[in-house]
Design an enzyme around this catalytic site. Structure first.
Site, PDB file in Angstrom:
ATOM      1  N   GLY A  10       0.494  -1.199  -2.401  1.00 18.07           N
ATOM      2  CA  GLY A  10       0.006  -2.291  -1.549  1.00 18.07           C
ATOM      3  C   GLY A  10      -0.308  -3.538  -2.357  1.00 18.07           C
ATOM      4  N   GLY A  13      -0.586  -7.284  -1.123  1.00 17.83           N
ATOM      5  CA  GLY A  13      -1.639  -7.685  -0.194  1.00 17.83           C
ATOM      6  C   GLY A  13      -2.728  -8.496  -0.874  1.00 17.83           C
ATOM      7  CG  ASP A  35       3.295  -4.309  -0.703  1.00 15.75           C
ATOM      8  OD1 ASP A  35       2.063  -4.377  -0.849  1.00 15.75           O
ATOM      9  OD2 ASP A  35       3.879  -4.545   0.386  1.00 15.75           O
ATOM     10  CG  ASP A  53       7.446   3.419   3.491  1.00 15.09           C
ATOM     11  OD1 ASP A  53       6.293   3.847   3.284  1.00 15.09           O
ATOM     12  OD2 ASP A  53       7.922   3.244   4.619  1.00 15.09           O
ATOM     13  CB  ILE A  54       3.194   4.721   0.014  1.00 18.21           C
ATOM     14  CG1 ILE A  54       2.720   4.409   1.432  1.00 18.21           C
ATOM     15  CG2 ILE A  54       2.731   3.672  -0.968  1.00 18.21           C
ATOM     16  CD1 ILE A  54       1.229   4.612   1.617  1.00 18.21           C
ATOM     17  CE1 TYR A 153      -8.063   0.071   7.138  1.00 11.27           C
ATOM     18  CE2 TYR A 153     -10.296  -0.433   7.872  1.00 11.27           C
ATOM     19  CZ  TYR A 153      -9.310  -0.486   6.892  1.00 11.27           C
ATOM     20  OH  TYR A 153      -9.570  -1.104   5.700  1.00 11.27           O
ATOM     21  CE  LYS A 157      -8.921   2.040   4.212  1.00 12.88           C
ATOM     22  NZ  LYS A 157      -8.075   2.022   3.021  1.00 12.88           N
TER      23      LYS A 157
HETATM   24  N1  LIG Z   1      -9.498  -6.949   2.893  1.00  9.82           N
HETATM   25  C1  LIG Z   1     -10.610  -6.323   3.304  1.00  9.82           C
HETATM   26  O1  LIG Z   1     -11.518  -6.964   3.858  1.00  9.82           O
HETATM   27  C2  LIG Z   1     -10.761  -4.849   3.068  1.00  9.82           C
HETATM   28  C3  LIG Z   1     -12.021  -4.266   3.332  1.00  9.82           C
HETATM   29  C4  LIG Z   1     -12.165  -2.892   3.132  1.00  9.82           C
HETATM   30  C5  LIG Z   1     -11.106  -2.132   2.650  1.00  9.82           C
HETATM   31  N2  LIG Z   1      -9.909  -2.728   2.403  1.00  9.82           N
HETATM   32  C6  LIG Z   1      -8.811  -1.881   1.938  1.00  9.82           C
HETATM   33  O2  LIG Z   1      -8.254  -2.400   0.752  1.00  9.82           O
HETATM   34  C7  LIG Z   1      -6.845  -2.137   0.717  1.00  9.82           C
HETATM   35  C8  LIG Z   1      -6.083  -3.436   0.526  1.00  9.82           C
HETATM   36  O3  LIG Z   1      -6.487  -4.340   1.523  1.00  9.82           O
HETATM   37  P1  LIG Z   1      -5.844  -5.801   1.636  1.00  9.82           P
HETATM   38  O4  LIG Z   1      -6.881  -6.659   2.262  1.00  9.82           O
HETATM   39  O5  LIG Z   1      -5.226  -6.182   0.348  1.00  9.82           O
HETATM   40  O6  LIG Z   1      -4.743  -5.506   2.746  1.00  9.82           O
HETATM   41  P2  LIG Z   1      -3.359  -6.251   3.005  1.00  9.82           P
HETATM   42  O7  LIG Z   1      -2.961  -5.954   4.402  1.00  9.82           O
HETATM   43  O8  LIG Z   1      -3.433  -7.664   2.559  1.00  9.82           O
HETATM   44  O9  LIG Z   1      -2.393  -5.464   1.995  1.00  9.82           O
HETATM   45  C9  LIG Z   1      -1.910  -4.181   2.262  1.00  9.82           C
HETATM   46  C10 LIG Z   1      -0.538  -4.085   1.620  1.00  9.82           C
HETATM   47  O10 LIG Z   1      -0.054  -2.764   1.841  1.00  9.82           O
HETATM   48  C11 LIG Z   1       1.360  -2.869   2.050  1.00  9.82           C
HETATM   49  N3  LIG Z   1       1.817  -1.699   2.778  1.00  9.82           N
HETATM   50  C12 LIG Z   1       1.544  -1.348   4.035  1.00  9.82           C
HETATM   51  N4  LIG Z   1       2.213  -0.223   4.361  1.00  9.82           N
HETATM   52  C13 LIG Z   1       2.912   0.150   3.256  1.00  9.82           C
HETATM   53  C14 LIG Z   1       3.790   1.224   2.972  1.00  9.82           C
HETATM   54  N5  LIG Z   1       4.104   2.147   3.900  1.00  9.82           N
HETATM   55  N6  LIG Z   1       4.332   1.293   1.735  1.00  9.82           N
HETATM   56  C15 LIG Z   1       4.060   0.355   0.806  1.00  9.82           C
HETATM   57  N7  LIG Z   1       3.229  -0.693   1.023  1.00  9.82           N
HETATM   58  C16 LIG Z   1       2.665  -0.801   2.246  1.00  9.82           C
HETATM   59  C17 LIG Z   1       1.528  -4.149   2.858  1.00  9.82           C
HETATM   60  O11 LIG Z   1       2.850  -4.646   2.753  1.00  9.82           O
HETATM   61  C18 LIG Z   1       0.486  -5.061   2.224  1.00  9.82           C
HETATM   62  O12 LIG Z   1       1.051  -5.872   1.212  1.00  9.82           O
HETATM   63  C19 LIG Z   1      -6.510  -1.439   2.027  1.00  9.82           C
HETATM   64  O13 LIG Z   1      -6.503  -0.039   1.803  1.00  9.82           O
HETATM   65  C20 LIG Z   1      -7.672  -1.808   2.925  1.00  9.82           C
HETATM   66  O14 LIG Z   1      -7.885  -0.822   3.895  1.00  9.82           O
HETATM   67  C21 LIG Z   1      -9.721  -4.070   2.593  1.00  9.82           C
END
Ligand SMILES: NC(=O)c1ccc[n+]([C@@H]2O[C@H](COP(=O)([O-])OP(=O)(O)OC[C@H]3O[C@@H](n4cnc5c(N)ncnc54)[C@H](O)[C@@H]3O)[C@@H](O)[C@H]2O)c1
Length: 337
Positions: A10, A13, A35, A53-54, A153, A157
């Site tokens: 990921g 992201g 990613d 893809d994971i 979600y 988690k």
């Molecule tokens: N941003 C927040 O406020 C927040 C808060 C709590 C927890 N988190 C956790 O932190 C982690 C990252 O969050 P983020 O804000 O960077 O999210 P984001 O949505 O910006 O990034 C997630 C990334 O995962 C990739 N992804 C999704 N499905 C995939 C797959 N099947 N294979 C490969 N890649 C895949 C997407 O393309 C994306 O780039 C996540 O697990 C999220 O649940 C985020």
């Protein structure tokens, strides 16, 4: 010999961007990222990026045959709002994807005779408070309280936290020989706010969306009520939490899942802060009752005393420093014509 690497899933992201920035200057390990999306050109020289893809098991096998994976930052996920629209897809990515990576880490730990560190970002969505009175009475929720998520979600988690603990403590508990088990470590994040990326698909996005819209000179309709309060954290502190937890000595950790937080704000207070910096900002409240109900079930604050005690967690950005030194100057610059 296989190259020792950090694996970030990921990575394209919001957190991935910030983590690559911090990690790429540190230590001898190379960084492999995975990613569905490509990374921006500027990041490609710092990591070996794989678009994939994971859930693709062949791809994961190829990675293991090429690299010795030392630490996994497993960030790939579908976030809370997206997961509510596509709960089955959320289960596939968030649960089955995490299970595949835990299996990979378990096999790598056995193969090299040393635990692979598995760093997992969980969320305040793992909590589910039943009503406003409880939200007031439990102003600083502790890790084991109110683990009754009301979103797909949050369910994903919470279950993945338990999977991580299982793989770290009880994996193959009936086998003749005790395997070398992976080393799972998890933080429950509040809503994160980045100056450099715009969030999408989360239910705490109204905070960062207010700021980015104000800097762009666009009107913003906030989808929660003014009095809604949840905890937030600036992105540099989120990355610091992941790195500090990764580096903490194993025997100093009394838990595998830790709350971390920085400051709590109501949506009205968030708006006032934004107006303090962008006086012309046009922000109104137009609550979406369904999304509102999700945010109402999340705690107003987190008790992160265990993280503070065990691995000296301390956020660097309180609310003033977040806005004055990190968010506003960088967001202004980002949208400067
Ligand atoms: N941003 C927040 O406020 C927040 C808060 C709590 C927890 N988190 C956790 O932190 C982690 C990252 O969050 P983020 O804000 O960077 O999210 P984001 O949505 O910006 O990034 C997630 C990334 O995962 C990739 N992804 C999704 N499905 C995939 C797959 N099947 N294979 C490969 N890649 C895949 C997407 O393309 C994306 O780039 C996540 O697990 C999220 O649940 C985020």
């Amino acid at each position: 010999m296989r190259k020792k690497v950090f694996l970030i899933t990921g990575a394209a992201g919001e957190i991935g961007h910030a983590l690559i920035d911090s990690l790429s200057g540190q230590g001898p390990n190379q960084i492999v990222t995975l990613d569905l999306q490509p990374l921006p050109e500027s990041m490609n020289s710092r990591v070996h990026h794989v678009v994939g893809d994971i859930l693709d098991k062949d791809l994961l096998s190829r990675l293991v045959s090429e690299y010795e994976i030392d630490t996994i930052f497993h960030l790939a996920a579908l976030l809370s709002t997206r997961s509510e629209f596509k709960p089955e897809a959320a289960h596939h990515v968030n649960v089955e994807g995490t299970l595949s990576l835990l299996q990979l880490a378990a096999e790598q730990s056995e193969w090299r005779g040393e635990p692979v560190k598995f760093i997992f970002p969980s969320s305040i969505a793992a909590y589910g408070l039943p009503d406003p009175e409880t939200k007031i009475n439990y102003a600083q929720v502790r890790e084991w309280e109110w683990n009754y998520p009301r979103t797909m979600y949050g369910c994903n988690k919470l279950y993945c936290e338990h999977l991580g603990i299982y793989f770290s403590r009880h994996y193959r508990q009936l086998a003749a020989d005790r395997p070398v088990m992976l080393d799972f470590r998890c933080v429950r994040f509040p809503g994160l706010i980045s100056a450099f990326t715009v969030p999408s698909g989360g239910t705490s996005d109204y905070g960062p969306e207010m700021l980015h819209s104000a800097a762009k000179g666009e009107a913003y309709e906030c989808f929660v009520r003014e009095d809604v309060c949840i905890p937030f954290m600036a992105m540099p502190d989120a990355v610091k939490a992941l790195l500090w937890l990764t580096q903490a000595p194993r025997d100093s950790l009394s838990r595998l899942v830790y709350n971390v937080t920085s400051y709590s704000l109501t949506a009205a207070e968030f708006r006032t802060r934004v107006l303090g910096h962008f006086p012309d900002a046009d922000i109104c409240f137009s609550p979406d009752l369904k999304r509102q109900a999700i945010v109402d079930s999340w705690p107003a604050g987190l008790d992160d005393s265990a993280a503070r005690r065990d691995w000296s967690w301390l956020p660097e950005y309180d609310v003033d420093r977040s806005f004055n030194e990190y968010l506003v100057p960088n967001i202004r610059q980002r949208y400067q014509k």
